[in-house]
Structures are given as C-alpha cells and as structure tokens.
Write an enzyme that holds these catalytic residues in place. Structure first.
Site, PDB file in Angstrom:
ATOM      1  CB  CYS A 147      -0.969   0.014   1.175  1.00 58.75           C
ATOM      2  SG  CYS A 147      -2.202   1.326   1.022  1.00 58.75           S
ATOM      3  CB  CYS A 174      -3.135   3.311  -6.054  1.00 53.69           C
ATOM      4  SG  CYS A 174      -4.173   2.192  -5.107  1.00 53.69           S
TER       5      CYS A 174
END
Length: 234
Positions: free
Chosen positions: A63, A182
C-alpha cells in the site's frame, strides 16, 4: 498487489528461466482514509512475521498511500523495521515498498518532472504529491479520482486512464507519467497505450514494485508489457 504484480511475474516467466511463487498476508482496510491507513500500517509487522515463516526471498509492502500518509520519507523507516522483523524470526529477507519503489523508479529513469493519477480523495492525493516532491521530484500536474471505497478502486476500469491523461494540460512539461500511484488501481492494460499516446515513459506503483522486487533478487528487469521501466534498461 495480488493481481498485477503476479501478472508481471508470469509475463517475465514467458521470456526468462526463473519461476516465482507468490505469498501474501493482508492488512485490513475497507475505506481509504488516513485513520484506516494508520491502523493498517500497524499490522505490517505481523504480516512480515507471517511471511518470513515461508522463508521468502523478498517482501513487498503493497500500500503506497499507507506509507506516504505516515510522514515524509517513512518508507525507509518501514522497510528497515520490517526487515528487522524477518531477521529476528531467523529468516532474513529484504523488504521493498511500493512507495519507495515508485520514488526510486522515477529517479532511475532520470525523470525530474512527473504527472500523477491517483484514485484517492484529494487530501490524500495531495499528501502523496508532497511525499513525492519531498524526494526531489516535481509533480507538475495531478488527478485525484476521489474513490474512497477500496473495492471500488480495484474495480476502476483501466481503459479510463488514457482519457484522463489526455485531459491533462501540462503533459508536454513532464518527463514521465505515473499512471497509477496505487497498486490497487488496475492500470497494466493501459500502460503501453499511454506511452504511445504521449511518447514518454509511463510507470505505475505495481510496475515500480515489480522492478524493485526483481532488483532485490539480482534478476534482469525485462518484463513484456511493463513499459519503459521494465524494458530491461534500468
């Protein structure tokens, strides 16, 4: 992390002899908010411990925004701490993060100015922009898609990305485009399209993380469909 990175490794297997296994341990998060991201990061030590039981050769912290929301330069602290967890468990493994990999990848291709597309809400995207700029990279233009639900991020159609980049007004001023800041937001099918569209390198968090994993394993970094970064030149 569990979709595009294995896909890139499978693509590499088609042209190189190495074979890979992929193992994952999850940190829980449903909504991409600063509060949930902080709680998520607290679980990273547990995940590193669990994965080191498998004696993996390298670990990747997926992440990007969880790292970047913890403060500028935090990827270094996180990577060192998680590596120490593996050492203490008797199965030392290098640890890379998508946040650190993205910064290092932009630097590796020699880009000084970038455009960024991110799925996050605007305040989190601004935080990502500031984190990247703190590493000496100028973010000339950015787009926040403002998708707060984590599963909705994963369901975003990557074929929307060429149009989003096409609507950017300052592409001529950048050296490269970060098409997805992302690993959760899919982008692989659009990478080659956007590179052809703008004539500049296009990279993503997933591509950068794969590049960093391969480098940690001292392996060739040529992966079909991985854009300029995974051409084998870097």
């Amino acid at each position: 992390m569990e979709t595009e990175i294995p896909a890139l490794l499978r693509a590499r297997e088609a042209i190189s002899p190495e074979r890979f296994t992929f193992h994952s341990s999850r940190m829980r998060m449903k909504h991409v908010t600063k509060e949930e991201l902080a709680k998520m990061d607290c679980e990273s030590d547990r995940c590193a411990l669990e994965l080191s039981d498998a004696q993996v050769d390298v670990m990747g912290y997926a992440c990007l925004v969880a790292i970047m929301s913890m403060g500028k330069g935090y990827h270094r602290e996180s990577q060192n701490r998680l590596h120490q967890v593996t050492v203490e468990n008797g199965n030392p493994a290098p640890v890379v993060s998508s946040a650190g990999a993205l910064v290092e990848a932009v630097q590796a291709i020699g880009a000084k100015k970038v455009a960024v597309v991110a799925p996050y809400m605007k305040p989190l995207t601004q935080m990502v922009v500031e984190y990247i700029e703190n590493e000496g990279i100028e973010v000339v233009e950015w787009r926040a898609l403002e998708i707060s639900d984590n599963l909705a991020v994963a369901a975003h159609d990557p074929m929307n990305l060429p149009g989003i980049v096409g609507d950017m007004e300052q592409i001529a001023a950048v050296d490269a485009v970060i098409l997805s800041a992302c690993v959760q937001m899919p982008s692989l099918p659009a990478v080659s399209m956007v590179e052809a569209q703008i004539g500049k390198p296009v990279l993503t968090a997933a591509i950068a993380t794969t590049w960093s994993l391969l480098k940690s394993l001292s392996l060739d970094t040529r992966v079909p469909g991985g854009g300029s970064l995974l051409s084998g030149a870097y």
